[in-house]
Design a protein around this motif. Sequence first.
Motif, PDB file in Angstrom:
ATOM      1  N   VAL A   1      56.047  -1.289 206.553  1.00  0.00           N
ATOM      2  CA  VAL A   1      55.060  -1.620 205.761  1.00  0.00           C
ATOM      3  C   VAL A   1      55.269  -1.004 204.381  1.00  0.00           C
ATOM      4  N   ASP A   2      55.988   0.103 204.476  1.00  0.00           N
ATOM      5  CA  ASP A   2      56.195   0.808 203.145  1.00  0.00           C
ATOM      6  C   ASP A   2      57.534   0.022 202.419  1.00  0.00           C
ATOM      7  N   ALA A   3      58.345  -0.321 203.104  1.00  0.00           N
ATOM      8  CA  ALA A   3      59.436  -1.365 202.888  1.00  0.00           C
ATOM      9  C   ALA A   3      59.077  -2.919 202.280  1.00  0.00           C
ATOM     10  N   TRP A   4      58.188  -3.235 202.855  1.00  0.00           N
ATOM     11  CA  TRP A   4      57.403  -4.385 202.322  1.00  0.00           C
ATOM     12  C   TRP A   4      56.676  -4.101 201.001  1.00  0.00           C
ATOM     13  N   VAL A   5      56.003  -3.021 200.951  1.00  0.00           N
ATOM     14  CA  VAL A   5      55.538  -2.682 199.484  1.00  0.00           C
ATOM     15  C   VAL A   5      56.443  -2.280 198.481  1.00  0.00           C
ATOM     16  N   ASP A   6      57.429  -1.594 198.897  1.00  0.00           N
ATOM     17  CA  ASP A   6      58.345  -1.645 197.823  1.00  0.00           C
ATOM     18  C   ASP A   6      59.155  -2.861 197.238  1.00  0.00           C
ATOM     19  N   ARG A   7      59.414  -3.679 198.306  1.00  0.00           N
ATOM     20  CA  ARG A   7      59.988  -5.098 197.704  1.00  0.00           C
ATOM     21  C   ARG A   7      59.050  -5.740 196.806  1.00  0.00           C
ATOM     22  N   CYS A   8      57.856  -5.347 197.074  1.00  0.00           N
ATOM     23  CA  CYS A   8      56.790  -6.334 196.030  1.00  0.00           C
ATOM     24  C   CYS A   8      56.842  -5.490 194.733  1.00  0.00           C
ATOM     25  N   ILE A   9      56.886  -4.304 194.843  1.00  0.00           N
ATOM     26  CA  ILE A   9      56.940  -3.361 193.619  1.00  0.00           C
ATOM     27  C   ILE A   9      58.055  -3.514 192.748  1.00  0.00           C
ATOM     28  N   ALA A  10      59.364  -3.777 193.554  1.00  0.00           N
ATOM     29  CA  ALA A  10      60.524  -4.247 192.854  1.00  0.00           C
ATOM     30  C   ALA A  10      60.700  -5.585 192.249  1.00  0.00           C
ATOM     31  N   SER A  11      59.739  -6.226 192.409  1.00  0.00           N
ATOM     32  CA  SER A  11      59.622  -7.639 191.771  1.00  0.00           C
ATOM     33  C   SER A  11      59.457  -7.576 190.275  1.00  0.00           C
TER      34      SER A  11
ATOM     35  N   ALA B   1      53.774 -12.383 189.450  1.00  0.00           N
ATOM     36  CA  ALA B   1      52.969 -12.903 190.905  1.00  0.00           C
ATOM     37  C   ALA B   1      54.116 -12.791 191.840  1.00  0.00           C
ATOM     38  N   PRO B   2      54.344 -11.492 192.417  1.00  0.00           N
ATOM     39  CA  PRO B   2      55.564 -11.472 193.179  1.00  0.00           C
ATOM     40  C   PRO B   2      55.277 -12.519 194.631  1.00  0.00           C
ATOM     41  N   THR B   3      56.134 -13.301 194.971  1.00  0.00           N
ATOM     42  CA  THR B   3      55.965 -14.178 196.151  1.00  0.00           C
ATOM     43  C   THR B   3      55.738 -13.237 197.427  1.00  0.00           C
ATOM     44  N   GLY B   4      54.622 -13.602 198.140  1.00  0.00           N
ATOM     45  CA  GLY B   4      54.338 -12.993 199.469  1.00  0.00           C
ATOM     46  C   GLY B   4      53.500 -11.638 199.274  1.00  0.00           C
ATOM     47  N   CYS B   5      53.258 -11.260 198.277  1.00  0.00           N
ATOM     48  CA  CYS B   5      52.834  -9.954 198.096  1.00  0.00           C
ATOM     49  C   CYS B   5      51.171 -10.115 198.076  1.00  0.00           C
TER      50      CYS B   5
ATOM     51  N   THR C   1      59.356  -9.796 178.543  1.00  0.00           N
ATOM     52  CA  THR C   1      60.478  -9.337 178.986  1.00  0.00           C
ATOM     53  C   THR C   1      59.884  -7.890 179.447  1.00  0.00           C
ATOM     54  N   ASN C   2      61.311  -7.339 180.056  1.00  0.00           N
ATOM     55  CA  ASN C   2      61.078  -6.210 180.917  1.00  0.00           C
ATOM     56  C   ASN C   2      59.753  -5.915 181.473  1.00  0.00           C
ATOM     57  N   GLN C   3      59.666  -6.975 182.315  1.00  0.00           N
ATOM     58  CA  GLN C   3      58.376  -7.015 183.133  1.00  0.00           C
ATOM     59  C   GLN C   3      58.521  -6.047 184.575  1.00  0.00           C
ATOM     60  N   LYS C   4      57.619  -5.316 184.853  1.00  0.00           N
ATOM     61  CA  LYS C   4      57.846  -3.987 185.740  1.00  0.00           C
ATOM     62  C   LYS C   4      56.462  -3.745 186.415  1.00  0.00           C
ATOM     63  N   TRP C   5      56.663  -3.693 187.702  1.00  0.00           N
ATOM     64  CA  TRP C   5      55.321  -3.002 188.632  1.00  0.00           C
ATOM     65  C   TRP C   5      55.619  -1.599 188.747  1.00  0.00           C
ATOM     66  N   THR C   6      54.647  -0.814 188.830  1.00  0.00           N
ATOM     67  CA  THR C   6      54.662   0.616 189.146  1.00  0.00           C
ATOM     68  C   THR C   6      53.762   1.072 190.215  1.00  0.00           C
ATOM     69  N   LEU C   7      54.088   1.544 191.030  1.00  0.00           N
ATOM     70  CA  LEU C   7      53.154   1.843 192.320  1.00  0.00           C
ATOM     71  C   LEU C   7      52.480   3.096 191.972  1.00  0.00           C
ATOM     72  N   GLU C   8      51.232   3.188 191.871  1.00  0.00           N
ATOM     73  CA  GLU C   8      50.690   4.396 191.637  1.00  0.00           C
ATOM     74  C   GLU C   8      50.223   5.247 192.895  1.00  0.00           C
ATOM     75  N   SER C   9      49.738   4.467 193.969  1.00  0.00           N
ATOM     76  CA  SER C   9      49.624   5.039 195.303  1.00  0.00           C
ATOM     77  C   SER C   9      49.780   3.954 196.409  1.00  0.00           C
ATOM     78  N   ARG C  10      50.276   4.554 197.354  1.00  0.00           N
ATOM     79  CA  ARG C  10      50.755   3.606 198.538  1.00  0.00           C
ATOM     80  C   ARG C  10      49.302   3.400 199.373  1.00  0.00           C
TER      81      ARG C  10
END
Length: 383
Positions: free
Chosen positions: A268-278, A282-286, A300-309
């Motif tokens: 599950v964590d790996a799936w969340v990390d892949r979504c955050i890395a997009s 609108a990350p596909t499948g997330c 430009t410089n689009q970025k997702w940041t995970l604040e809490s899992r």
Amino acid sequence: MNDQHGHDPDEQRGWGAVPTVASIRGTVDAPAAGAATGQRRPRRRLRRGQVVALVASGAVVVLLLVAGGVGYSVGSTSHSADRPVRAFLDDLTAGRVADALDDAGIDRERSDVLLGATAYEQATDKVTGYRIAATRTEGDTATVRAYLRQGGQDVAATFTLARTGTDWGVFPVWELQAPELGTVDVGVRGPAGARVQVAGRAARTAEDGTVRLRALPGTYDVTFDGGRWTTAKGGSATVSGFGQVPTRPVQTTVTLTEAGQRAAERAVDAWVDRCIASTDAAPTGCSFYAYGQDPAFTYTNQKWTLESRPTVSVGDWTSNGWLVSTTTAGRATYTADISGAAGTGTASAGPLDVNASGYVTGFSDDGATFRSAVGNGSSDTGS
């Protein structure tokens, strides 16, 4: 009257030579054949050799008759319809599995992992004795009813035989037809291809989670071989007799070991990390996405940041896999640089909920496989 010498004249004529009656010995000759004298012919006495010969000839005839009767009786017994059944059951009770299968004409297939000496040695409640109850013959078919001693009880069994010819043109030759074997049925609520051990022999379930194995009469232990990720309770299945009493299937549900739980959480964590890395809004499948982009600007410089899992729990197996439920949603934010005719700046969205509900569908040497149940993030109304 005596003569001058003092002798009796009759004595001179020979009377003095006639023996007295008391001194006579011998037999009287019988009259010749056809004689009219009325005298009987003397009986002919048999020599000893002739008497022995006649007695011996009579004994041979009697012995031949007795031997013929005994031979027919023995031949009939050795060619009775129950003889092949007895041979089969004798080998079975002695544990001679290969011979028993050959006696009954049972062809072993590749999937018949229980039809071997190794598996049968591991079984309990096997056939320890039998008795033949009745034999019925109708033309070229014979039916033999027997009772098998199994697990301290008598189990009825019926065998069918076909006449394939005769010996010496007299005695029928009977061939045992392969009896219907019982089966060990195992149902596993878990991934397809689950590994099980039945009497120490390995087998895998089909797509529907079941496996059916032909088996000789006996009780077979069933264990689940889940490796380090999964586990399940075992059980036992009893095959009673031959194809008459349905075997109660062994049903088990696969659960995760402690290592499997940790592997599921890591997936599950790996799936969340892949979504955050997009770098896509609108990350596909997330389960999250950012919306409201202004087409007048370039992002430009689009970025997702995970604040809490997100916090999840892994539940029981379902038709789709082990259910993963989100107990506490995670949080993520989106940022991007923008530029356009109106100038430059920074765009942001969030914090947004990160939902990690879905299914753990299986395991490999590398760990668990997780599939999100949310689908495309743009359809998640909670984002």
